[in-house]
Design a protein around this motif. Structure first.
Motif, short mmCIF file in Angstrom:
data_model
loop_
_atom_site.label_atom_id
_atom_site.label_comp_id
_atom_site.label_asym_id
_atom_site.label_seq_id
_atom_site.Cartn_x
_atom_site.Cartn_y
_atom_site.Cartn_z
N GLY A 18 23.16 36.86 14.64
CA GLY A 18 22.62 37.73 13.60
C GLY A 18 22.91 37.32 12.17
N GLY A 19 21.97 36.73 11.49
CA GLY A 19 22.20 36.23 10.15
C GLY A 19 22.12 37.26 9.05
N THR A 20 22.98 37.13 8.07
CA THR A 20 22.93 37.86 6.82
C THR A 20 23.18 36.83 5.74
N PRO A 21 22.36 36.79 4.69
CA PRO A 21 22.59 35.79 3.64
C PRO A 21 24.03 35.83 3.11
N GLY A 22 24.61 34.64 2.92
CA GLY A 22 25.96 34.53 2.36
C GLY A 22 27.08 34.47 3.36
N MET A 23 26.75 34.56 4.64
CA MET A 23 27.78 34.48 5.67
C MET A 23 27.20 33.85 6.93
N ARG A 24 28.09 33.37 7.77
CA ARG A 24 27.66 32.80 9.05
C ARG A 24 28.38 33.53 10.17
N ARG A 25 27.60 34.11 11.07
CA ARG A 25 28.19 34.76 12.25
C ARG A 25 27.99 33.84 13.44
N ARG A 26 29.04 33.79 14.28
CA ARG A 26 28.95 33.02 15.52
C ARG A 26 29.39 33.91 16.67
N VAL A 109 34.87 42.36 16.43
CA VAL A 109 34.53 43.00 17.70
C VAL A 109 33.79 44.29 17.36
N ARG A 110 32.61 44.46 17.98
CA ARG A 110 31.78 45.65 17.75
C ARG A 110 31.54 46.36 19.06
N ALA A 111 31.61 47.70 19.02
CA ALA A 111 31.27 48.51 20.18
C ALA A 111 30.10 49.40 19.81
N GLY A 112 29.08 49.41 20.67
CA GLY A 112 27.90 50.23 20.42
C GLY A 112 26.72 49.70 21.19
N ARG A 113 25.54 50.13 20.79
CA ARG A 113 24.31 49.72 21.47
C ARG A 113 23.23 49.42 20.45
N GLY A 114 22.24 48.65 20.87
CA GLY A 114 21.10 48.36 20.02
C GLY A 114 21.28 47.05 19.28
N GLU A 115 20.47 46.87 18.26
CA GLU A 115 20.57 45.67 17.42
C GLU A 115 21.90 45.72 16.66
N PRO A 116 22.61 44.58 16.55
CA PRO A 116 23.90 44.61 15.87
C PRO A 116 23.86 44.35 14.37
N VAL A 117 22.72 43.90 13.81
CA VAL A 117 22.68 43.59 12.38
C VAL A 117 21.34 44.05 11.78
N PHE A 118 21.41 44.81 10.68
CA PHE A 118 20.24 45.24 9.93
C PHE A 118 20.48 44.88 8.47
N ASN A 119 19.72 43.92 7.96
CA ASN A 119 19.81 43.55 6.54
C ASN A 119 18.98 44.54 5.73
N VAL A 120 19.54 45.00 4.60
CA VAL A 120 18.87 45.99 3.76
C VAL A 120 18.91 45.52 2.30
N GLU A 121 18.13 46.18 1.46
CA GLU A 121 18.02 45.77 0.06
C GLU A 121 19.23 46.18 -0.79
N GLY A 122 19.90 47.26 -0.42
CA GLY A 122 21.02 47.70 -1.24
C GLY A 122 21.81 48.80 -0.59
N PRO A 123 22.86 49.26 -1.26
CA PRO A 123 23.79 50.20 -0.65
C PRO A 123 23.25 51.61 -0.47
#
Length: 129
Positions: A18-26, A109-123
């Motif tokens: 799951g990519g988010t600009p400015g970081m790398r997740r593996r 470590v994440r616990a939950g269901r569904g998509e793990p990453v949602f990129n948004v425009e702002g806070p």
């Protein structure tokens, strides 16, 4: 592999997660209710705004520093260094920064269901939750 088998995932076995600009997740492990892996942030980098849907996340900072920005207008921050843990509740819109001069690495470590990453425009774009 047999159901219930314990397995080892070596550093070379991690896949992009799951990519988010400015970081790398593996990603190391993803199941129906959990996600685990690494997040890496270059010195001085700041990620894009994002949230993790229904997942709650715990991060353990291994190296560098991690600054989380969150809350109304992104005006709240918390900073952590090697050995510290951070907790991010479900749907919390945030972004990470690495204010140190060395690469930042955290185990996630994440616990939950569904998509793990949602990129948004702002806070201010946090979904109801």
């Amino acid at each position: 592999m047999a159901e219930g088998s314990v397995r080892r995932i070596g550093r070379d076995g991690l896949v992009p997660g799951g990519g988010t600009p400015g970081m790398r997740r593996r990603e190391a492990v993803a199941t129906d209710g959990m996600w685990a892996g690494l997040v890496e942030t270059e010195p001085g980098a700041t990620s894009g705004w994002h949230h993790h849907g229904e997942y709650e996340s715990t991060l353990h900072v291994v190296s560098g520093r991690m600054r989380m920005e969150f809350g109304p207008d992104g005006g709240q921050t918390v900073e952590a260094g090697p050995g510290d843990f951070l907790y991010v509740p479900p749907y919390a819109v945030h972004r990470e920064a690495n204010p140190s001069s060395e690469p930042g690495v955290a185990v996630v470590v994440r616990a939950g269901r569904g998509e793990p990453v949602f990129n948004v425009e702002g806070p201010d774009l946090s979904p109801p939750g």
